[in-house]
Motif scaffolding. Sequence first.
Motif, PDB file in Angstrom:
ATOM      1  N   ASP A 294       4.422  62.503   8.452  1.00 15.61           N
ATOM      2  CA  ASP A 294       4.267  63.561   7.445  1.00 15.61           C
ATOM      3  C   ASP A 294       4.029  63.029   6.037  1.00 15.61           C
ATOM      4  O   ASP A 294       4.253  63.743   5.062  1.00 15.61           O
ATOM      5  CB  ASP A 294       5.529  64.443   7.436  1.00 15.61           C
ATOM      6  CG  ASP A 294       5.702  65.169   8.754  1.00 15.61           C
ATOM      7  OD1 ASP A 294       6.860  65.438   9.150  1.00 15.61           O
ATOM      8  OD2 ASP A 294       4.674  65.411   9.429  1.00 15.61           O
ATOM      9  N   SER A 295       3.621  61.756   5.920  1.00 17.99           N
ATOM     10  CA  SER A 295       3.352  61.235   4.578  1.00 17.99           C
ATOM     11  C   SER A 295       2.066  60.424   4.550  1.00 17.99           C
ATOM     12  O   SER A 295       1.675  59.814   5.535  1.00 17.99           O
ATOM     13  CB  SER A 295       4.507  60.344   4.100  1.00 17.99           C
ATOM     14  OG  SER A 295       4.194  59.826   2.801  1.00 17.99           O
ATOM     15  N   ASN A 296       1.410  60.462   3.386  1.00 16.39           N
ATOM     16  CA  ASN A 296       0.213  59.624   3.174  1.00 16.39           C
ATOM     17  C   ASN A 296       0.407  58.719   1.969  1.00 16.39           C
ATOM     18  O   ASN A 296      -0.539  58.150   1.451  1.00 16.39           O
ATOM     19  CB  ASN A 296      -1.022  60.510   2.968  1.00 16.39           C
ATOM     20  CG  ASN A 296      -0.950  61.291   1.664  1.00 16.39           C
ATOM     21  OD1 ASN A 296       0.121  61.567   1.124  1.00 16.39           O
ATOM     22  ND2 ASN A 296      -2.116  61.641   1.134  1.00 16.39           N
ATOM     23  N   LEU A 297       1.663  58.634   1.489  1.00 21.87           N
ATOM     24  CA  LEU A 297       1.918  57.965   0.205  1.00 21.87           C
ATOM     25  C   LEU A 297       2.089  56.461   0.389  1.00 21.87           C
ATOM     26  O   LEU A 297       3.117  55.884   0.028  1.00 21.87           O
ATOM     27  CB  LEU A 297       3.149  58.595  -0.466  1.00 21.87           C
ATOM     28  CG  LEU A 297       2.986  60.059  -0.864  1.00 21.87           C
ATOM     29  CD1 LEU A 297       4.306  60.631  -1.366  1.00 21.87           C
ATOM     30  CD2 LEU A 297       1.890  60.229  -1.892  1.00 21.87           C
TER      31      LEU A 297
ATOM     32  N   GLY B 239      -2.349  65.244   1.478  1.00 19.55           N
ATOM     33  CA  GLY B 239      -1.589  64.674   2.592  1.00 19.55           C
ATOM     34  C   GLY B 239      -2.441  63.909   3.591  1.00 19.55           C
ATOM     35  O   GLY B 239      -1.938  63.431   4.605  1.00 19.55           O
TER      36      GLY B 239
ATOM     37  N   THR C  74       1.507  67.947  -3.227  1.00 19.92           N
ATOM     38  CA  THR C  74       0.644  67.153  -2.357  1.00 19.92           C
ATOM     39  C   THR C  74      -0.170  66.146  -3.151  1.00 19.92           C
ATOM     40  O   THR C  74      -0.593  66.423  -4.284  1.00 19.92           O
ATOM     41  CB  THR C  74      -0.303  68.052  -1.541  1.00 19.92           C
ATOM     42  OG1 THR C  74      -0.966  67.280  -0.548  1.00 19.92           O
ATOM     43  CG2 THR C  74      -1.345  68.720  -2.438  1.00 19.92           C
TER      44      THR C  74
ATOM     45  N   PHE D 238       5.581  54.585   4.726  1.00 20.62           N
ATOM     46  CA  PHE D 238       4.940  55.874   4.482  1.00 20.62           C
ATOM     47  C   PHE D 238       3.735  56.086   5.403  1.00 20.62           C
ATOM     48  O   PHE D 238       3.503  57.185   5.908  1.00 20.62           O
ATOM     49  CB  PHE D 238       4.536  55.977   3.007  1.00 20.62           C
ATOM     50  CG  PHE D 238       5.708  55.887   2.070  1.00 20.62           C
ATOM     51  CD1 PHE D 238       6.176  54.642   1.633  1.00 20.62           C
ATOM     52  CD2 PHE D 238       6.373  57.024   1.663  1.00 20.62           C
ATOM     53  CE1 PHE D 238       7.279  54.552   0.800  1.00 20.62           C
ATOM     54  CE2 PHE D 238       7.473  56.944   0.821  1.00 20.62           C
ATOM     55  CZ  PHE D 238       7.933  55.707   0.389  1.00 20.62           C
TER      56      PHE D 238
ATOM     57  N   THR E  69       7.029  72.473  -3.122  1.00 24.90           N
ATOM     58  CA  THR E  69       6.589  71.145  -2.694  1.00 24.90           C
ATOM     59  C   THR E  69       5.306  70.775  -3.426  1.00 24.90           C
ATOM     60  O   THR E  69       4.874  71.484  -4.363  1.00 24.90           O
ATOM     61  CB  THR E  69       6.402  71.101  -1.162  1.00 24.90           C
ATOM     62  OG1 THR E  69       6.144  69.748  -0.758  1.00 24.90           O
ATOM     63  CG2 THR E  69       5.241  71.979  -0.728  1.00 24.90           C
TER      64      THR E  69
ATOM     65  N   LYS F 101      -4.176  60.931   5.401  1.00 29.02           N
ATOM     66  CA  LYS F 101      -4.062  59.464   5.543  1.00 29.02           C
ATOM     67  C   LYS F 101      -5.497  58.953   5.388  1.00 29.02           C
ATOM     68  O   LYS F 101      -6.298  59.020   6.343  1.00 29.02           O
ATOM     69  CB  LYS F 101      -3.426  59.121   6.886  1.00 29.02           C
ATOM     70  CG  LYS F 101      -1.945  59.508   6.967  1.00 29.02           C
ATOM     71  CD  LYS F 101      -1.344  59.132   8.302  1.00 29.02           C
ATOM     72  CE  LYS F 101       0.112  59.546   8.420  1.00 29.02           C
ATOM     73  NZ  LYS F 101       1.042  58.634   7.720  1.00 29.02           N
TER      74      LYS F 101
ATOM     75  N   HIS G  54       4.991  57.088   8.735  1.00 29.77           N
ATOM     76  CA  HIS G  54       5.641  58.401   8.851  1.00 29.77           C
ATOM     77  C   HIS G  54       4.578  59.461   9.090  1.00 29.77           C
ATOM     78  O   HIS G  54       3.594  59.532   8.358  1.00 29.77           O
ATOM     79  CB  HIS G  54       6.420  58.722   7.563  1.00 29.77           C
ATOM     80  CG  HIS G  54       7.362  59.869   7.720  1.00 29.77           C
ATOM     81  ND1 HIS G  54       6.942  61.172   7.876  1.00 29.77           N
ATOM     82  CD2 HIS G  54       8.721  59.909   7.776  1.00 29.77           C
ATOM     83  CE1 HIS G  54       7.994  61.959   8.023  1.00 29.77           C
ATOM     84  NE2 HIS G  54       9.088  61.222   7.967  1.00 29.77           N
TER      85      HIS G  54
ATOM     86  N   THR H 251      -0.114  70.179   4.116  1.00 25.52           N
ATOM     87  CA  THR H 251       1.102  70.337   3.327  1.00 25.52           C
ATOM     88  C   THR H 251       1.775  71.690   3.591  1.00 25.52           C
ATOM     89  O   THR H 251       2.935  71.757   3.960  1.00 25.52           O
ATOM     90  CB  THR H 251       0.758  70.209   1.819  1.00 25.52           C
ATOM     91  OG1 THR H 251      -0.026  69.025   1.617  1.00 25.52           O
ATOM     92  CG2 THR H 251       2.037  70.136   0.981  1.00 25.52           C
TER      93      THR H 251
END
Length: 378
Positions: free
Chosen positions: A110-113, A325, A321, A105, A319, A327, A108, A190
């Motif tokens: 487009d992700s902060n998870l 979103g 968030t 994650f 969607t 990082k 990636h 997001t």
Amino acid sequence: MADTAGKPIDCKAAVAWGPKQPLEVRTVTVAPPGPGEVRVKIAATALCHTDAYTLDGLDPEGLFPCILGHEAAGIVESVGEGVTSVKAGDHVIPCYQAYCGECKFCKHPDSNLCVSVRAFTGKGVMKSDGKSRFTVDGKPVFHFMGTSTFSEYTVVHEQSVAKVDVNAPLDKVCLLGCGVSTGWGAVYNTAKVKPGSSVAVFGLGAVGLAVIEAAARAGASRIIAIDLNPSKFAAAKEFGATACVNPKDHDKPIQQVIVEMTEWGCDYTFECIGNTSVMRAALECAHRGWGTSVVIGVAAAGQEISTRPFQLVTGRKWTGTAFGGYKSRVQVPDLVNDYMAGKTMLDKYITHNMKFDQINEAFDLLHKGECLRCVLTF
Ligand SMILES: NC(=O)C1=CN([C@@H]2O[C@H](COP(=O)(O)OP(=O)(O)OC[C@H]3O[C@@H](n4cnc5c(N)ncnc54)[C@H](O)[C@@H]3O)[C@@H](O)[C@H]2O)C=CC1
Ligand SMILES: N[C@@H](CCC(=O)N[C@@H](CSC=O)C(=O)NCC(=O)O)C(=O)O
């Protein structure tokens, strides 16, 4: 090296003994940081609705007894074995949304998870040994969201602490640990709000106002602010809303009101409450064909969202968030620098400054809707 390094610290903390019970401010023992951990002396901590939601027993991961708090800033007191990104004396913001830089994650774009410590922060313990660093009278007290900032000292994973400019006022930038950053990021990261677009914001607490501030800065031409509490409208306009709507003033569903105001709906809508009916309304007033609706609000355990599939078949996107979103360890320092450069309105979100011992009064203010953010200092 602090002379407390390697030793337990007895300090003041607010213990949540059970759902809906007032917090008890008392002495808590904080163990030294383990491998990969950082002990932080908290300088300032704010209250977020999510703390209240958990204290109300609505969070399925809410374990008791625990130490709540996840929106704060402080100074590193000591670090555990293997920690390299921060050292004693560094000014930091604890990040409930961790960042390891190595997991799928974090890699990636487009992700902060980040998942490096999530399984442990959801269980109120530390990754290295599965235990808590807090004890009261020798008995363990759970961590919360991997931050537990309602304490003079806390222990966090290295992945959950962002080093920030040493000159930043900690009693201001503490807000960047959660709500305001989330509202900004929901717009920039997001939704990616475009200039000239139309936006609807449901819920005008700190998160909703941050969405408005960011949408205005992104060049949105229409920003419709919606809240049941009309006393919120003055701030909404100050932050950039072009219209304010109170659902109580209408005898039709709020999504119908917004669609009629905008002809087909808004390019972007944001739910900043945690109410699943409003989440549906926000989706259904997103523009036919291309509208995006972003869920920010946190709903109580077990609650679900629903809508007619036709709403999606006709082009609306739904969607959500987490922390906007961002990082965290990489981007929170930039948010601090933006504030230091006068690019954001962070000070305006702080409506109350109180002493830590007044924490229960602060929660009352939040529940009454009289507070955007209350900053507590020790
Ligand atoms: N996804 C994430 O990463 C984050 C989510 N949150 C969540 O965002 C939400 C907002 O947080 P805050 O701004 O601190 O909350 P808040 O409680 O200060 O603000 C909520 C606002 O919504 C209004 N409201 C309540 N019911 C309404 C309705 N039916 N229609 C219109 N307005 C209504 C209230 O009057 C209030 O002004 C909470 O659910 C919180 O848990 C907060 C931070 C981060
Ligand atoms: N523990 C809850 C999760 C509630 C939730 O959605 N939390 C937000 C942050 S709210 C901050 O004020 C979030 O970012 N979640 C992502 C995560 O990894 O928890 C539950 O289990 O419902």
